[in-house]
Design a protein around this motif. Structure first.
Motif, PDB file in Angstrom:
ATOM      1  N   GLU B  49      49.065  -9.383  63.631  1.00 31.01           N
ATOM      2  CA  GLU B  49      50.549  -8.274  62.564  1.00 31.01           C
ATOM      3  C   GLU B  49      49.223  -8.451  62.057  1.00 31.01           C
ATOM      4  OE1 GLU B  49      54.201  -9.453  61.296  1.00 31.01           O
ATOM      5  OE2 GLU B  49      53.507 -10.507  60.463  1.00 31.01           O
ATOM      6  N   VAL B  50      48.073  -9.177  60.838  1.00 28.89           N
ATOM      7  CA  VAL B  50      48.205  -8.636  59.891  1.00 28.89           C
ATOM      8  C   VAL B  50      46.847  -7.760  59.638  1.00 28.89           C
ATOM      9  CG1 VAL B  50      47.544 -11.238  59.000  1.00 28.89           C
ATOM     10  CG2 VAL B  50      45.339 -10.202  60.464  1.00 28.89           C
ATOM     11  N   GLU B  51      46.057  -6.802  60.537  1.00 34.57           N
ATOM     12  CA  GLU B  51      45.777  -5.733  60.549  1.00 34.57           C
ATOM     13  C   GLU B  51      47.014  -4.395  59.552  1.00 34.57           C
ATOM     14  OE1 GLU B  51      44.299  -7.090  63.966  1.00 34.57           O
ATOM     15  OE2 GLU B  51      41.544  -7.007  63.185  1.00 34.57           O
ATOM     16  N   VAL B  54      48.133  -4.975  56.804  1.00 32.89           N
ATOM     17  CA  VAL B  54      47.385  -4.713  55.675  1.00 32.89           C
ATOM     18  C   VAL B  54      47.443  -3.220  55.184  1.00 32.89           C
ATOM     19  CG1 VAL B  54      45.312  -4.730  56.550  1.00 32.89           C
ATOM     20  CG2 VAL B  54      45.674  -5.531  54.166  1.00 32.89           C
ATOM     21  N   GLY B  55      47.343  -2.348  56.427  1.00 27.44           N
ATOM     22  CA  GLY B  55      47.322  -1.136  55.845  1.00 27.44           C
ATOM     23  C   GLY B  55      48.035  -0.539  55.749  1.00 27.44           C
ATOM     24  N   LEU B  56      49.303  -1.433  55.566  1.00 28.44           N
ATOM     25  CA  LEU B  56      50.570  -0.475  54.504  1.00 28.44           C
ATOM     26  C   LEU B  56      50.838  -1.197  53.296  1.00 28.44           C
ATOM     27  CD1 LEU B  56      53.276  -1.715  57.004  1.00 28.44           C
ATOM     28  CD2 LEU B  56      52.988   0.216  57.232  1.00 28.44           C
ATOM     29  N   ALA B  57      49.593  -1.749  53.078  1.00 27.63           N
ATOM     30  CA  ALA B  57      49.480  -2.193  50.966  1.00 27.63           C
ATOM     31  C   ALA B  57      48.566  -1.893  50.974  1.00 27.63           C
ATOM     32  CB  ALA B  57      49.196  -3.579  51.522  1.00 27.63           C
ATOM     33  N   LYS B  80      38.800  -7.898  56.900  1.00 32.10           N
ATOM     34  CA  LYS B  80      37.826  -6.962  57.438  1.00 32.10           C
ATOM     35  C   LYS B  80      38.779  -5.393  58.173  1.00 32.10           C
ATOM     36  CE  LYS B  80      34.978  -9.716  59.803  1.00 32.10           C
ATOM     37  NZ  LYS B  80      35.029 -10.791  61.102  1.00 32.10           N
ATOM     38  N   ALA B  81      40.015  -5.035  57.880  1.00 26.46           N
ATOM     39  CA  ALA B  81      40.253  -3.546  57.829  1.00 26.46           C
ATOM     40  C   ALA B  81      41.314  -3.449  56.801  1.00 26.46           C
ATOM     41  CB  ALA B  81      41.865  -4.413  58.806  1.00 26.46           C
ATOM     42  N   ALA B  82      41.118  -4.300  56.069  1.00 27.22           N
ATOM     43  CA  ALA B  82      41.605  -3.849  54.444  1.00 27.22           C
ATOM     44  C   ALA B  82      39.963  -3.022  54.231  1.00 27.22           C
ATOM     45  CB  ALA B  82      41.865  -5.114  53.387  1.00 27.22           C
ATOM     46  N   ASN B  83      38.997  -3.360  54.254  1.00 27.86           N
ATOM     47  CA  ASN B  83      37.651  -3.092  53.892  1.00 27.86           C
ATOM     48  C   ASN B  83      37.520  -1.514  54.747  1.00 27.86           C
ATOM     49  OD1 ASN B  83      35.102  -5.834  54.248  1.00 27.86           O
ATOM     50  ND2 ASN B  83      37.149  -4.724  52.625  1.00 27.86           N
TER      51      ASN B  83
END
Lengths: 260, 260, 260
Positions: B49-51, B54-57, B80-83
């Motif tokens: 679930e981390v990707e 982080v998309g909500l953050a 990486k998803a945040a980047n």
């Protein structure tokens, strides 16, 4: 039919063991809330021991606040063992609606085991009954519609006692509904107070034969402790500390008159 | 250019979700510090679930204080998803220099993802730029040289904003440097205050367009809360409680005049 | 032979690093208790780093409060590395007797490594010496017989210093026995105080050459802090906060006169 004071008195006499499989964030706080109330907490998540541990317990609380696959396996194993022995199970679907993994895990638990009480915020519970809702992280931002109706619908659809907490809490078994207005806005300023209310629900279930009544009384007791803690608190830190003092000081002899 | 008061006001209006993948020791304390400040914390570490989370953050804080391989994988995936989405990332290299595993994990994260701000003590940051340092457990014992120069060198070498905390904090993007003298010695008597400053840095990054400014302002705000908490505290326990009250009480209208 | 005041003075000068592999519930609280006392805590559980980390430490505390197989592997690896380097090891067999997994894990650790001090409640220690006992969750309900005799028997059978805590604590190396009457009933109202006493035992072992003396003095110091914290506490929350203040305020110059 018992009053919250009577159930609290039973709880303090019985000192039920509450088995928690909960998130890392609130383990200490949940354990301390249960101890302060008069119950005995235990935290155990290993697949190797959860079935044996739950057999010793008066209730099981499962909380998906920081989940991962091996923890989900343990939750399911423990809940199945609880079901076989007639031990009540509370599920806290923390963050259902925020990520697919949380939503699907909460659904899977509801599908595979008998959950006695589902305790969540409006956004989480709405997600689980298929109503559109906005859950940001672990906070309910918006869940359309009336929360009392949501509780009734969740109870009917998911075959649980639904305990939907918010500024006013709504607890329903699909037929009956209890509203609980106790509480204080400061409860929302400390992390894990929702999780504490779930654990306290488990402790009340272990001290009562009526799940709807137990679920509502747990929120009454916790809300009243929150009201007491808010008095004199100067911020979230001092409120948090006072909350444990207030839980320990709850008086079965006077609490009934304070229910709102 | 904004003042810390302006950024704090934005933060409280925006209530950014801060996704934390952090250590077991400080999860509760970090969440409560973020809530007290006015941000929304969420802790999620499952690869599943981390990707999505982080998309909500508004920002991601990763902290290697109690690491293990599956957590490192989740940190890398989340970062990486945040980047990809332009979400700022703060790294707290807790204990880098104490064990090879910590040093190599911190280096690997710095290599594989774009870290916006590296927030650590002098020993940890010195280790990561290859300067000899002594880190005992998670405490910086000695890091030769000037901490301002260390911050500038770390910023240039590692291509981050380097936020080196200590009795005086030094924040640099390699060109500019901000010194922050706010704080109180009592902050070192409670575990996890460094981790809190990392999480608060993430919350400020989510409320600002200037990473250097945000990183420095986070330390100003946290240091000022520490100064307020120290007043009246009678030891580390009462200081710790007062710290949350002080974070919640930070006043955007007066904080600018207190920056040192 | 040193007094508790002398050992405490050594501890504060030496600031020993205490490596903890402990349960999720009490990590923060254990770290803060060690910091307040004057030691340096570190928590590290990854198989990848425990041997290196323990090499930096003055003592190792292992605690099975929330165990799982990978953590047990790390405990064994860390303890073996500690044994090779002559670093003392404390084992807290939380919940031994409650589930087979806990009992067998505690036995396995006692079999495979040299444990310097076994610190547990009467039910847990009785379980490990094969005396019948009742352990509910993590609480000792009943352990037949005299706790002093239990401590002596555990020390002889398991070849450890046995530190059996309860209303009065009994510490024995099989020949000598020390009783510690310091403490307060409020210690039982907060979760993790047993775990704190284990960690503090490790800090004293790192500051003394006599394990029996160190184990007893740790309980004296912790008990006296509990007595100080109880004064003025209005419930478990305020007691818990005051406990850290009291640990930090322990005075090596006056503590000897307070031993009971």
């Amino acid at each position: 039919m018992s009053t919250v004071g009577e159930t609290l008195r039973t709880l303090r006499e019985r000192k039920p063991l509450v088995h928690n499989i909960t998130n890392y964030v609130v383990m200490n706080e949940t354990a301390n809330a249960l101890l302060a109330l008069g119950a005995l907490p235990v935290m155990a998540h290993a697949r190797e021991e959860v079935e044996e541990m739950v057999g010793l317990a008066g209730a099981l609380a499962i909380n998906i606040g920081t989940l991962s696959p091996s923890w989900v396996d343990a939750m399911l194993a423990a809940a199945k063992a609880a079901n076989e022995r007639g031990i009540p199970v509370v599920l806290d679907p923390v963050g259902a609606g925020a990520t697919t993994y949380r939503t699907e895990t909460a659904r899977r638990i509801l599908d595979e085991v008998d959950v006695t009480v589902l305790r969540g915020n409006a956004g989480e519970v709405a997600t689980l009954v298929g109503v559109s809702a906005e859950v940001r992280g672990v906070e309910s931002i918006a869940a359309g519609g009336d929360p009392g109706e949501l509780a009734r619908e969740a109870a009917r659809t998911l075959e649980v006692v639904a305990s939907v907490t918010g500024p006013v809490d709504h607890v329903s078994d699909g037929e009956r509904e209890v509203e609980v207005a106790n509480g204080d806005a400061m409860l929302a300023t400390v992390t894990g107070t929702g999780c504490m209310s779930t654990a306290i629900t488990a402790a009340f279930l272990a001290s009562s034969d009526d799940p709807l009544e137990a679920a509502a009384q747990a929120l009454q007791a916790f809300g009243i402790a929150g009201e007491d803690a808010a008095r004199g608190a100067t911020g979230p830190g001092s409120f948090h500390v006072a909350l444990y003092d207030a839980l320990a000081a709850l008086d079965p002899g006077t609490i009934d008159g304070r229910v709102r």
